[in-house]
Design a protein around this motif. Structure first.
Motif, PDB file in Angstrom:
ATOM      1  N   MET A   1       6.285  11.902 -57.473  1.00 12.49           N
ATOM      2  CA  MET A   1       5.745  10.794 -57.879  1.00 12.49           C
ATOM      3  C   MET A   1       4.305  10.099 -57.171  1.00 12.49           C
ATOM      4  N   ALA A   2       3.369  10.620 -58.377  1.00 14.09           N
ATOM      5  CA  ALA A   2       2.132  10.576 -58.214  1.00 14.09           C
ATOM      6  C   ALA A   2       1.624   9.422 -58.943  1.00 14.09           C
ATOM      7  N   ASP A   3       2.766   9.141 -60.152  1.00 10.52           N
ATOM      8  CA  ASP A   3       2.318   8.361 -60.755  1.00 10.52           C
ATOM      9  C   ASP A   3       3.355   6.450 -60.318  1.00 10.52           C
ATOM     10  N   ARG A   4       3.267   5.963 -59.020  1.00  8.25           N
ATOM     11  CA  ARG A   4       3.494   5.154 -58.242  1.00  8.25           C
ATOM     12  C   ARG A   4       3.087   4.681 -57.847  1.00  8.25           C
ATOM     13  N   ILE A   5       2.472   3.035 -58.293  1.00  6.46           N
ATOM     14  CA  ILE A   5       1.358   2.597 -57.965  1.00  6.46           C
ATOM     15  C   ILE A   5       1.665   1.421 -55.705  1.00  6.46           C
ATOM     16  N   LYS A   6       0.548   1.783 -55.537  1.00  6.85           N
ATOM     17  CA  LYS A   6       0.742   1.199 -54.386  1.00  6.85           C
ATOM     18  C   LYS A   6       0.617  -0.350 -54.244  1.00  6.85           C
ATOM     19  N   VAL A   7       1.080  -1.454 -53.636  1.00  5.97           N
ATOM     20  CA  VAL A   7       1.400  -2.573 -53.698  1.00  5.97           C
ATOM     21  C   VAL A   7       1.981  -3.077 -51.991  1.00  5.97           C
ATOM     22  N   ALA A   8       0.679  -3.842 -51.996  1.00 10.95           N
ATOM     23  CA  ALA A   8       0.816  -5.026 -50.147  1.00 10.95           C
ATOM     24  C   ALA A   8       1.450  -6.126 -50.144  1.00 10.95           C
ATOM     25  N   VAL A   9       2.491  -6.274 -50.248  1.00  9.52           N
ATOM     26  CA  VAL A   9       2.888  -8.196 -50.629  1.00  9.52           C
ATOM     27  C   VAL A   9       2.326  -8.838 -49.024  1.00  9.52           C
ATOM     28  N   ILE A  10       1.616  -9.175 -48.903  1.00 10.43           N
ATOM     29  CA  ILE A  10       1.288  -9.997 -47.682  1.00 10.43           C
ATOM     30  C   ILE A  10       2.138 -10.789 -47.733  1.00 10.43           C
ATOM     31  N   VAL A  11       2.590 -11.746 -47.049  1.00  3.30           N
ATOM     32  CA  VAL A  11       3.013 -12.887 -46.628  1.00  3.30           C
ATOM     33  C   VAL A  11       2.027 -13.674 -45.640  1.00  3.30           C
ATOM     34  N   ALA A  12       1.971 -14.897 -45.848  1.00  6.56           N
ATOM     35  CA  ALA A  12       1.081 -15.414 -45.475  1.00  6.56           C
ATOM     36  C   ALA A  12       1.323 -17.423 -45.689  1.00  6.56           C
ATOM     37  N   GLY A  13       1.882 -17.598 -44.925  1.00  4.13           N
ATOM     38  CA  GLY A  13       2.275 -18.958 -45.314  1.00  4.13           C
ATOM     39  C   GLY A  13       2.497 -20.001 -44.030  1.00  4.13           C
ATOM     40  N   GLY A  14       2.340 -19.440 -42.983  1.00  2.00           N
ATOM     41  CA  GLY A  14       2.078 -20.037 -41.604  1.00  2.00           C
ATOM     42  C   GLY A  14       1.354 -21.312 -42.064  1.00  2.00           C
ATOM     43  N   SER A  15       0.593 -22.586 -40.660  1.00  2.00           N
ATOM     44  CA  SER A  15       0.198 -23.286 -40.323  1.00  2.00           C
ATOM     45  C   SER A  15      -0.286 -23.756 -39.062  1.00  2.00           C
ATOM     46  N   GLY A  16      -1.055 -24.111 -38.980  1.00  2.00           N
ATOM     47  CA  GLY A  16      -1.792 -24.209 -37.710  1.00  2.00           C
ATOM     48  C   GLY A  16      -1.271 -24.441 -37.020  1.00  2.00           C
ATOM     49  N   THR A  17       0.300 -25.350 -36.192  1.00  2.00           N
ATOM     50  CA  THR A  17       0.219 -26.236 -36.097  1.00  2.00           C
ATOM     51  C   THR A  17       0.785 -25.750 -34.545  1.00  2.00           C
ATOM     52  N   ARG A  18       0.785 -24.460 -33.988  1.00  2.00           N
ATOM     53  CA  ARG A  18       0.370 -24.317 -32.469  1.00  2.00           C
ATOM     54  C   ARG A  18      -0.670 -23.796 -31.869  1.00  2.00           C
ATOM     55  N   MET A  19      -1.691 -23.461 -33.439  1.00  2.00           N
ATOM     56  CA  MET A  19      -3.210 -23.783 -32.946  1.00  2.00           C
ATOM     57  C   MET A  19      -3.543 -24.753 -32.553  1.00  2.00           C
ATOM     58  N   GLY A  20      -2.810 -26.266 -32.846  1.00  2.00           N
ATOM     59  CA  GLY A  20      -3.803 -27.010 -32.686  1.00  2.00           C
ATOM     60  C   GLY A  20      -4.313 -27.179 -33.578  1.00  2.00           C
ATOM     61  N   SER A  21      -4.270 -26.824 -35.192  1.00  2.00           N
ATOM     62  CA  SER A  21      -5.391 -26.791 -35.649  1.00  2.00           C
ATOM     63  C   SER A  21      -5.219 -27.587 -37.155  1.00  2.00           C
ATOM     64  N   ALA A  22      -5.616 -28.263 -38.007  1.00  2.00           N
ATOM     65  CA  ALA A  22      -5.677 -28.215 -39.240  1.00  2.00           C
ATOM     66  C   ALA A  22      -5.319 -27.227 -40.180  1.00  2.00           C
ATOM     67  N   THR A  23      -6.710 -26.480 -39.792  1.00  2.00           N
ATOM     68  CA  THR A  23      -6.340 -25.274 -40.580  1.00  2.00           C
ATOM     69  C   THR A  23      -5.847 -23.841 -40.908  1.00  2.00           C
ATOM     70  N   PRO A  24      -4.801 -24.030 -41.589  1.00  2.00           N
ATOM     71  CA  PRO A  24      -3.325 -22.977 -41.544  1.00  2.00           C
ATOM     72  C   PRO A  24      -3.809 -21.290 -40.548  1.00  2.00           C
ATOM     73  N   LYS A  25      -3.563 -21.065 -39.743  1.00  2.00           N
ATOM     74  CA  LYS A  25      -3.906 -20.384 -38.463  1.00  2.00           C
ATOM     75  C   LYS A  25      -4.226 -18.673 -39.703  1.00  2.00           C
ATOM     76  N   GLN A  26      -4.187 -18.430 -40.938  1.00  2.00           N
ATOM     77  CA  GLN A  26      -4.262 -17.566 -41.435  1.00  2.00           C
ATOM     78  C   GLN A  26      -5.699 -17.150 -41.778  1.00  2.00           C
TER      79      GLN A  26
END
Length: 227
Positions: A1-26
């Motif tokens: 399996m040495a020829d496998r690549i490593k991929v991080a699929v990072i899901v960043a779809g949140g908003s700042g609603t519960r933070m009380g902020s206009a900036t998305p929390k991420q």
């Protein structure tokens, strides 16, 4: 399996609603840098050949250039638009995979994971096909229904975290299934496809940032570790 690549699929779809902020929390700052910086950096620290696929709403992509300037050497990041649900967002990210890979699917707002957790998930996924980080419950639990409520044995339950990690030949076919609202994470999708799920030890600090108190906890953790 040495020829496998490593991929991080990072899901960043949140908003700042519960933070009380206009900036998305991420994109809010902890430790003086955007929250999402810390998330991405953990994967780059774990493996220097890690590929990053960042799934964000189209309306948030203006933040990405600023995010990348937080790195001394900006990483190569593939940007993908998010979907209607987490399932669809992850599926959009997986559509970029073109060769055998070890796939990490991670919540963008879990910035405190360690490189050692990522490596633990990687090794376990290579051995067993998947690796799902989990921690024991510390609070008492009660099951509630229309008839009332009753205590349950908390030792039988685990809190599930990310990065949920899979061989590509396990995860990609599972996401060809029709969407079901019961698909709350990638493990539930893979399990529906008939695969056995393998748990690995997660980390107490690997919290999901959703409220202002979580930001305070994250800042305290980073300060305490000199990060």
């Amino acid at each position: 399996m040495a020829d496998r690549i490593k991929v991080a699929v990072i899901v960043a779809g949140g908003s700042g609603t519960r933070m009380g902020s206009a900036t998305p929390k991420q994109f809010m700052e902890i430790g003086g840098k955007p929250l999402l910086y810390h998330t991405i950096n953990a994967f780059l620290q774990a493996y220097d050949d890690m590929h990053i696929v960042l799934v964000v709403p189209e309306t948030h992509q203006a933040y990405i250039a600023t995010l990348l300037t937080a790195f001394d050497r900006p990483p190569s990041v593939a940007l993908v638009h998010g979907g209607e649900t987490r399932f669809h967002s992850v599926k959009n990210g997986l559509a970029t995979i073109r060769q055998p890979a070890v796939l990490f699917v991670h919540d963008g707002v879990r910035p405190l994971l360690s490189p050692s957790l990522i490596r633990r998930c990687y090794e376990s996924a290579l051995a067993k096909g998947n690796a799902i980080p989990a921690v024991e419950m510390k609070d008492s639990l009660r099951e509630v229904d229309d008839e009332g409520n009753m205590a349950v044995d908390r030792s039988r339950f685990r809190i599930i975290q990310t990065p949920q990690t899979f061989l590509s030949e396990v995860l990609l076919p599972a996401f060809e299934q029709p969407y079901d609202p019961l698909f709350t994470d990638e493990a539930s999708v893979v399990e529906r496809a008939g695969e056995e799920i393998h748990l690995v030890e997660g980390e107490e600090q690997n919290i999901k940032i959703t409220r202002p108190v979580d930001l305070a906890i994250a800042n305290a953790f980073l300060a305490g570790h000199g990060l």
